[in-house]
Scaffold this motif. Sequence first.
Motif, PDB file in Angstrom:
ATOM      1  N   SER A   1       3.394 -54.848 -49.646  1.00  0.00           N
ATOM      2  CA  SER A   1       3.183 -53.391 -48.847  1.00  0.00           C
ATOM      3  C   SER A   1       1.601 -53.378 -48.580  1.00  0.00           C
ATOM      4  CB  SER A   1       3.878 -52.355 -49.425  1.00  0.00           C
ATOM      5  OG  SER A   1       3.594 -52.248 -50.876  1.00  0.00           O
ATOM      6  N   TRP A   2       0.554 -53.844 -49.201  1.00  0.00           N
ATOM      7  CA  TRP A   2      -0.758 -53.620 -49.130  1.00  0.00           C
ATOM      8  C   TRP A   2      -1.497 -55.025 -49.351  1.00  0.00           C
ATOM      9  CZ3 TRP A   2      -5.847 -53.066 -50.768  1.00  0.00           C
ATOM     10  CH2 TRP A   2      -6.745 -52.647 -49.761  1.00  0.00           C
TER      11      TRP A   2
ATOM     12  N   MET B   1       8.792 -50.037 -50.941  1.00  0.00           N
ATOM     13  CA  MET B   1       8.797 -50.866 -51.931  1.00  0.00           C
ATOM     14  C   MET B   1       8.982 -50.226 -53.314  1.00  0.00           C
ATOM     15  SD  MET B   1       6.478 -54.181 -51.708  1.00  0.00           S
ATOM     16  CE  MET B   1       6.922 -55.395 -52.956  1.00  0.00           C
TER      17      MET B   1
ATOM     18  N   MET C   1       3.537 -55.113 -54.775  1.00  0.00           N
ATOM     19  CA  MET C   1       3.100 -53.985 -53.769  1.00  0.00           C
ATOM     20  C   MET C   1       1.587 -54.342 -53.417  1.00  0.00           C
ATOM     21  SD  MET C   1       4.690 -50.599 -55.427  1.00  0.00           S
ATOM     22  CE  MET C   1       3.805 -49.511 -54.087  1.00  0.00           C
TER      23      MET C   1
ATOM     24  N   GLU D   1       6.944 -57.644 -45.034  1.00  0.00           N
ATOM     25  CA  GLU D   1       5.977 -56.578 -45.168  1.00  0.00           C
ATOM     26  C   GLU D   1       6.577 -55.319 -45.169  1.00  0.00           C
ATOM     27  OE1 GLU D   1       2.926 -56.739 -42.569  1.00  0.00           O
ATOM     28  OE2 GLU D   1       2.064 -55.175 -43.310  1.00  0.00           O
ATOM     29  N   HIS D   2       6.481 -54.409 -46.284  1.00  0.00           N
ATOM     30  CA  HIS D   2       6.926 -53.088 -46.306  1.00  0.00           C
ATOM     31  C   HIS D   2       5.763 -51.973 -46.267  1.00  0.00           C
ATOM     32  CE1 HIS D   2      11.184 -54.016 -47.087  1.00  0.00           C
ATOM     33  NE2 HIS D   2      10.761 -55.126 -47.413  1.00  0.00           N
ATOM     34  N   SER D   3       6.239 -50.670 -46.777  1.00  0.00           N
ATOM     35  CA  SER D   3       5.246 -49.754 -46.901  1.00  0.00           C
ATOM     36  C   SER D   3       5.477 -49.773 -48.448  1.00  0.00           C
ATOM     37  CB  SER D   3       5.704 -48.371 -46.261  1.00  0.00           C
ATOM     38  OG  SER D   3       6.858 -47.890 -46.672  1.00  0.00           O
ATOM     39  N   HIS D   4       4.483 -48.867 -49.029  1.00  0.00           N
ATOM     40  CA  HIS D   4       4.541 -48.653 -50.212  1.00  0.00           C
ATOM     41  C   HIS D   4       5.755 -47.668 -50.778  1.00  0.00           C
ATOM     42  CE1 HIS D   4       0.700 -50.296 -51.312  1.00  0.00           C
ATOM     43  NE2 HIS D   4      -0.209 -49.264 -51.468  1.00  0.00           N
TER      44      HIS D   4
END
Lengths: 297, 277
Positions: free
Chosen positions: B72-73, B107, B51, B101-104
């Motif tokens: 994600s970050w 993920m 993440m 790439e995802h968001s928290h």
Amino acid sequence: MSDVAAERAAPWSSAEMMAIAAARLLRNDDVCFVGIGAPSLACNLARLTHAPDITLIYESGTVGARPDVLPLSIGDPELCETARTTVSVPEMFAYWLQGGRISVGFLGGAQLDRFANINSSVIGPYDTPKVRLPGGGGAPEIAALCRQTYVVMAQTRRSFVKRVDFVTSFGFGEGGDHRQRLGITTAGPTLVITDLCVMRPDPTTKELVVTALHPGVTREQVIENTGWPIRFADPLDKTSSPTTDELSTLRDLQRRTNEAHARGLARGQTPRAQPEGSDPLDRGQIPQVSDPLARTT
Amino acid sequence: MTEFLSLHDAIAAYVPDASTVALEGFTHLIPFAAGHEIVRQRKRDLTLVRMTPDLIYDQLIGMGCARKLVFSWGGNPGVGSLHRLRDAVEHAWPRPLEIEEHSHAAMAAAYAAGAAGLPCAILRGYAGSDLVAHNTNIRSVECPFTGETLAAVPALRPDVAIVHAQRADRAGNVLIEGITGVQKEVVLAARSAIVTVEEIVPDLRAPSPNSTVLPHWTITAVALAPGGARPSYAHGYYPRDNAFYIAWDSISRDRDQFTRWMREHVLESSTSVEAVA
């Protein structure tokens, strides 16, 4: 001494004014989803002044954290040690954020546009970025699922832009009822607090409008530091000056924090003071007072 | 049956080149010692999943171990950029890096779906975000009961999960305390799981019936690695080295300085971890 002269010699910085103005907007019964940096500073300042019972939630899973110093990361030991409970990260996002338990989400970013959309992903094209920023983290869902969000960001012409390069976190999209058309039921960014002023969305168009100037700040300064033809509310409010108590609480908190973070030399490296100077744009969610885009070239 | 291996042998056995590896730990309990062992063994073409890539993936990416990053970050928390990650994405140094790439929220849900044996995770996510247009693994489904459109992402099923924990007992049961992040989910989602621990004890001393304990039969290998989460931290053992996180900004900014630091502190270092092994 005239008011203007007094304000010019104001014994506080614009960054302090931003933190204090943001802190004042929080209520004792708020449940806040807190980002690192300026949001964390404002939320803890509120807790140490007028909102002692405020619930601060960090995305690492700490619910009801009461840190004595500001965390450097979203999961510092201080948060877990002082929290009412610590839950897993999937639970945090599913039950607490998506479940609708958060009253206020605090966001920052590298760029914000006139409809309060936020970019914390890339400057330039996504596949060939000029600057690769850290990315969204929790922000895309914080923006959509908290009952409302407050944005705290230092204001410059290059960070407050007509259109963001990339929508990481949706504000009001292209304005009007765009949120509703996407099925989003929350209020979105109802307040933007900068180091110069406070902005709120127009009730119909959702374009950001300046509703209050901080002490000593002129309309011209705001216009110069906004990348679109910014409008002002009529009548225009003025933020009241920081009180002695607000300033001393803020400075004590920052002093404790700087001392704590510098403690312990790391493997022969000389730790630097709290990062005021290094590539602030990279911080994405961590708005800085200096021009975030000026340093990236 | 859980194997007790040296960290060297655990990485050599379960992290082949080109595998999909998730070293997790949300700010807390980041498995740095295991990451450094991957660097020392010069693993290549890994798909790294995490993440928050944090300093450990900055180091792996800068040393050329990764082909792809799922995240994600990607920042240095509270400090700024991960300069090696940025250099790889912006300038393909030391090699091109594919990103997913995802968001928290997505993920975390994808790990939970992996642990639950589901093919995908469903969430109310990504509303209005441009991430959707740049990641073909972010799609949508319609709720069959309400008609609501929801985001869907594939479950995360890494080849190997690597996490750090406070302690294991001699059967290989593992206790995790403090910020537990996605530790349990990634172990249960992965095909094999390596856990590095601060200590191996006769009795786990789980402080509560609700403590996070991973039974030994969910874990492939346990490796003793005292201090193995530094410069992140281990709740109850040592604090986060925030001064080092701040110092990393200048160490990692320059390619040569980064490479020198890695040579001195990782490649040529004989760590206490290896001494123990």
